[in-house]
Design a protein around this motif. Structure first.
Motif, PDB file in Angstrom:
ATOM      1  N   TRP A 129     -55.488  15.906 -51.463  1.00 40.50           N
ATOM      2  CA  TRP A 129     -55.301  16.750 -52.643  1.00 40.50           C
ATOM      3  C   TRP A 129     -54.010  16.403 -53.379  1.00 40.50           C
ATOM      4  O   TRP A 129     -53.915  16.579 -54.602  1.00 40.50           O
ATOM      5  CB  TRP A 129     -55.212  18.217 -52.216  1.00 40.50           C
ATOM      6  CG  TRP A 129     -56.426  18.825 -51.608  1.00 40.50           C
ATOM      7  CD1 TRP A 129     -56.927  18.571 -50.362  1.00 40.50           C
ATOM      8  CD2 TRP A 129     -57.283  19.795 -52.198  1.00 40.50           C
ATOM      9  NE1 TRP A 129     -58.048  19.337 -50.135  1.00 40.50           N
ATOM     10  CE2 TRP A 129     -58.285  20.111 -51.247  1.00 40.50           C
ATOM     11  CE3 TRP A 129     -57.301  20.453 -53.432  1.00 40.50           C
ATOM     12  CZ2 TRP A 129     -59.290  21.035 -51.496  1.00 40.50           C
ATOM     13  CZ3 TRP A 129     -58.299  21.383 -53.674  1.00 40.50           C
ATOM     14  CH2 TRP A 129     -59.282  21.662 -52.727  1.00 40.50           C
ATOM     15  N   TRP A 149     -65.116  15.267 -54.266  1.00 42.44           N
ATOM     16  CA  TRP A 149     -65.813  16.290 -55.052  1.00 42.44           C
ATOM     17  C   TRP A 149     -67.024  15.752 -55.805  1.00 42.44           C
ATOM     18  O   TRP A 149     -67.826  16.529 -56.308  1.00 42.44           O
ATOM     19  CB  TRP A 149     -64.839  16.914 -56.056  1.00 42.44           C
ATOM     20  CG  TRP A 149     -63.821  17.807 -55.422  1.00 42.44           C
ATOM     21  CD1 TRP A 149     -63.898  18.400 -54.201  1.00 42.44           C
ATOM     22  CD2 TRP A 149     -62.569  18.201 -55.981  1.00 42.44           C
ATOM     23  NE1 TRP A 149     -62.771  19.145 -53.961  1.00 42.44           N
ATOM     24  CE2 TRP A 149     -61.932  19.046 -55.038  1.00 42.44           C
ATOM     25  CE3 TRP A 149     -61.916  17.932 -57.180  1.00 42.44           C
ATOM     26  CZ2 TRP A 149     -60.694  19.620 -55.265  1.00 42.44           C
ATOM     27  CZ3 TRP A 149     -60.681  18.515 -57.410  1.00 42.44           C
ATOM     28  CH2 TRP A 149     -60.076  19.336 -56.460  1.00 42.44           C
ATOM     29  N   ASN A 150     -67.167  14.458 -55.894  1.00 42.75           N
ATOM     30  CA  ASN A 150     -68.247  13.868 -56.683  1.00 42.75           C
ATOM     31  C   ASN A 150     -69.434  13.526 -55.774  1.00 42.75           C
ATOM     32  O   ASN A 150     -69.355  12.595 -54.971  1.00 42.75           O
ATOM     33  CB  ASN A 150     -67.750  12.611 -57.396  1.00 42.75           C
ATOM     34  CG  ASN A 150     -68.780  12.039 -58.342  1.00 42.75           C
ATOM     35  OD1 ASN A 150     -69.874  12.582 -58.503  1.00 42.75           O
ATOM     36  ND2 ASN A 150     -68.442  10.921 -58.982  1.00 42.75           N
ATOM     37  N   SER A 207     -70.889  10.222 -52.442  1.00 41.58           N
ATOM     38  CA  SER A 207     -71.014  10.629 -51.037  1.00 41.58           C
ATOM     39  C   SER A 207     -71.381   9.458 -50.128  1.00 41.58           C
ATOM     40  O   SER A 207     -70.764   9.240 -49.079  1.00 41.58           O
ATOM     41  CB  SER A 207     -72.061  11.737 -50.910  1.00 41.58           C
ATOM     42  OG  SER A 207     -71.634  12.898 -51.573  1.00 41.58           O
ATOM     43  N   GLN A 241     -59.346  12.721 -53.671  1.00 40.97           N
ATOM     44  CA  GLN A 241     -59.991  14.023 -53.743  1.00 40.97           C
ATOM     45  C   GLN A 241     -61.091  14.066 -54.797  1.00 40.97           C
ATOM     46  O   GLN A 241     -62.121  14.725 -54.614  1.00 40.97           O
ATOM     47  CB  GLN A 241     -58.943  15.109 -54.037  1.00 40.97           C
ATOM     48  CG  GLN A 241     -59.434  16.517 -53.787  1.00 40.97           C
ATOM     49  CD  GLN A 241     -59.792  16.750 -52.329  1.00 40.97           C
ATOM     50  OE1 GLN A 241     -59.192  16.191 -51.416  1.00 40.97           O
ATOM     51  NE2 GLN A 241     -60.801  17.590 -52.095  1.00 40.97           N
ATOM     52  N   GLN A 242     -60.918  13.354 -55.901  1.00 44.16           N
ATOM     53  CA  GLN A 242     -61.966  13.319 -56.934  1.00 44.16           C
ATOM     54  C   GLN A 242     -63.263  12.729 -56.379  1.00 44.16           C
ATOM     55  O   GLN A 242     -64.359  13.167 -56.737  1.00 44.16           O
ATOM     56  CB  GLN A 242     -61.508  12.504 -58.150  1.00 44.16           C
ATOM     57  CG  GLN A 242     -60.284  13.053 -58.853  1.00 44.16           C
ATOM     58  CD  GLN A 242     -59.008  12.411 -58.357  1.00 44.16           C
ATOM     59  OE1 GLN A 242     -58.857  12.149 -57.157  1.00 44.16           O
ATOM     60  NE2 GLN A 242     -58.082  12.150 -59.265  1.00 44.16           N
TER      61      GLN A 242
END
Length: 603
Positions: free
Chosen positions: A468, A285-286, A290, A281-282
């Motif tokens: 998550w 979000w970064n 991508s 999940q980290q």
């Protein structure tokens, strides 16, 4: 003396009523009787947790409700509620431990405690109201004395009470599935997901029927246990307590076993490639990661497409950006071009999980954002879009944000998704197949999943991201919940997850392709090739009528609402009976006094 005055003052301050619910704080909670009762309640809570995955000791679910009621035997209503609340708190804190794995500071801990505290109310209320329904007042003057008082009630009335308690449990599950947006995760019947003969009843009653039978048997089991405390010559009544629920369980299992033996010979199948990228999940979000994570998804897809599947499936929110808008790029092209080029090159249908947006001048960011899935034709055209209807509170939308704006900063949820407004069938026309998508935890809602099935629907497709929660029991628990949607609707359910559990469930609730061919690690990155049976072709008459659907699909939560109505009537009857009895007492006392006076005068 000053210390005593201070303690007395504390008892009368406003903080005391809030603290007194906690065992070990109120003086009544310090007595040995409450302590051992609280210990039994804690064991009941742990038993409930162990009945679910990963432990999956299904038999403990048949004992835990008996321990819950036994812990509160002979107590007043407030004590019964507190003991039931301890059961629920221990159960939900231990079963939902994986919420602590969400990679955000502090907020997951508070959310874990708050959610467990809310869900525990249902167990507390059930224990309190179940004893409220019992047709006799039991006094806590010893276990043996309470057992005799309990068994002094006629067997028929005890049997009705056991049924009413089971109906009351189901009523609580019905409310829990809907109140405050609903959270029917790990309903009691889900613990039996591996007991295939028993859970076939879900095709008629939904998962609530399984919960009912388990609680009914457990309540009767408590009565049998109390009967066993009697002297040997009077113990025979234990068999009476469990005879009826046991007969029901055996009959349901026999019918379910017969259903399992019915041949399933699909006329055709559909080959799907399920991509499981296992992206932390980290990393999602970064923004700097991508390109890396998208490259990993493309590499897994190329490897899977070498086996020539008919449909390529990506899990929830796989793309690191918007699919329909040229706002994100991969190399020299947009994300949309990278995806459609892949599809055209291999001439394959694709179902892709990605965010979506629609311009909206009234929205705070000038657009409405959606958690969506897309159906892409082999020629690269987007032919259908489904937008998630049931959003996760505090994850995809922020309750109370208008009045408590600091919640967004504290939780990290800076914006809200907009919910979709309807199910959308995905029609793979040249393959003669139809599916309907459920995103994330939408497959734990029985009433919503039912809305996604039409007579011509061949299978349900769940796209989810449980990354998550790390590598935990969340993936197994989610899959166990999904088992019942396949049985309830009479349609296979395919699951494509970020880090497990990617698999598919047949219409009898059997899990297929749980593990990778070369590994028992369900969380790893990879792909799975599955062949899912389809309904008869539309040209055949049976494909367009209701013959292939289930009783539950046709009639919905008739059983759950019936139990809710039964519980409401039972509580109303109990309330009316107590009120009538209380009103009659002064009159009877007056008549008795007058009679005594008359007898004294006569003498």
């Amino acid at each position: 003396m000053p210390l005593r005055r201070a303690a007395a003052g504390f008892r009368h301050c406003r903080v005391w009523p809030m603290v007194s619910i906690l065992p070990g704080v109120h003086s009544a909670a310090l007595n040995p009787s409450f302590c051992w009762r609280a210990g039994v309640a804690a064991v009941a809570g742990l038993s409930l947790t162990a009945a679910f995955p990963k432990a999956s000791v299904a038999g403990l679910a048949w004992v835990a409700p008996a321990l819950m009621l036994g812990a509160a035997l002979g107590t007043d209503g407030w004590t019964a509620f507190r003991l039931g609340y301890i059961v629920g708190l221990v159960h939900h804190l231990t079963a939902l431990y994986w919420l602590l794995f969400i990679p955000v500071r502090l907020a997951p801990v508070v959310g874990w405690l708050a959610l467990a505290g809310y869900l525990a109310l249902y167990q507390g209320i059930w224990v309190w109201l179940s004893w409220r329904l019992y047709p006799a007042k039991l006094k806590a003057d010893g276990l043996l004395a309470c057992a005799e008082q309990f068994l002094a009630v006629p067997a028929f009335r005890r049997a009705v009470w056991a049924l009413s308690s089971a109906a009351l449990w189901v009523a609580g599950e019905m409310i829990r599935a809907r109140l405050l947006s609903g959270f029917p995760w790990n309903l009691l019947g889900v613990s039996q997901y591996q007991m295939l003969p028993l859970i076939q009843v879900a095709a008629v009653t939904g998962v609530y029927g399984v919960s009912f039978v388990v609680v009914w048997f457990a309540v009767a089991l408590m009565g049998a246990g109390l009967a066993m405390l009697r002297p040997p010559e009077r113990r025979q009544s234990w068999a009476i307590e469990i005879a009826l629920p046991l007969a029901c369980v055996l009959a349901i299992s026999a019918a379910g076993f017969r259903r399992l033996l019915e041949p399933e010979a699909p006329a055709r199948t559909l080959k799907l490639a399920l991509i499981q990228p296992s992206i932390p999940q980290q990393m999602i979000w970064n923004p700097a990661d991508s390109a890396t994570r998208f490259r990993q998804v493309l590499a897994l897809s190329e490897a899977a497409l070498a086996h020539r599947p008919q449909v390529l499936v990506w899990p929830e929110a796989t793309l690191p950006g918007l699919l329909r808008w040229d706002t994100n790029h991969y190399g020299d092209s947009s994300l949309a071009e990278a995806v459609t080029n892949l599809v055209r090159r291999h001439q394959v249908w694709a179902v892709v999980g990605a965010d979506d947006a629609e311009p909206n001048p009234k929205a705070s960011e000038g657009a409405d954002f959606f958690n969506a899935s897309f159906l892409i034709r082999p020629d690269g055209q987007l032919v259908a879009t489904y937008r998630k209807r049931h959003l996760v509170p505090f994850g995809e939308w922020m309750p109370l944000a208008r009045w408590l704006p600091w919640l967004r900063t504290w939780t990290g949820v800076t914006g809200d998704f907009t919910p979709g407004d309807r199910p959308v069938p995905f029609r793979l026309t040249d393959l003669g197949a139809n599916t309907s998508v459920l995103i994330c935890f939408e497959d734990i809602f029985p009433h919503q999943a039912r809305q996604h099935v039409e007579p011509e629907t061949d299978f349900l497709l769940n796209l989810t991201n449980n990354g998550w929660f790390g590598e935990s029991a969340a993936q197994w628990q989610h899959a166990a919940n999904a088992v019942f949607r396949a049985i309830e609707n009479g349609r296979p359910l395919v699951r494509c997850a970020n880090n497990g559990l990617s698999c598919w469930v047949d219409t009898r609730g059997r899990l297929h392709a749980v593990f990778f061919p070369d590994s028992q690690d369900i969380y790893r990155a990879g792909f799975k090739l599955v062949e899912v049976p389809l309904q008869p072709k539309p040209a055949e008459p049976s494909a367009t009528d209701d013959a292939s659907t289930t009783f539950y699909w046709r009639h919905g939560d008739w059983f759950g609402w019936g139990c809710a109505g039964w519980a409401g009537l039972a509580l109303g009857w109990a309330w009316w009976g107590r009120r009538t009895y209380a009103a009659r007492q002064p009159a009877e006392a007056g008549l008795e006094k007058e009679s005594q006076s008359w007898r004294s005068y006569s003498r």
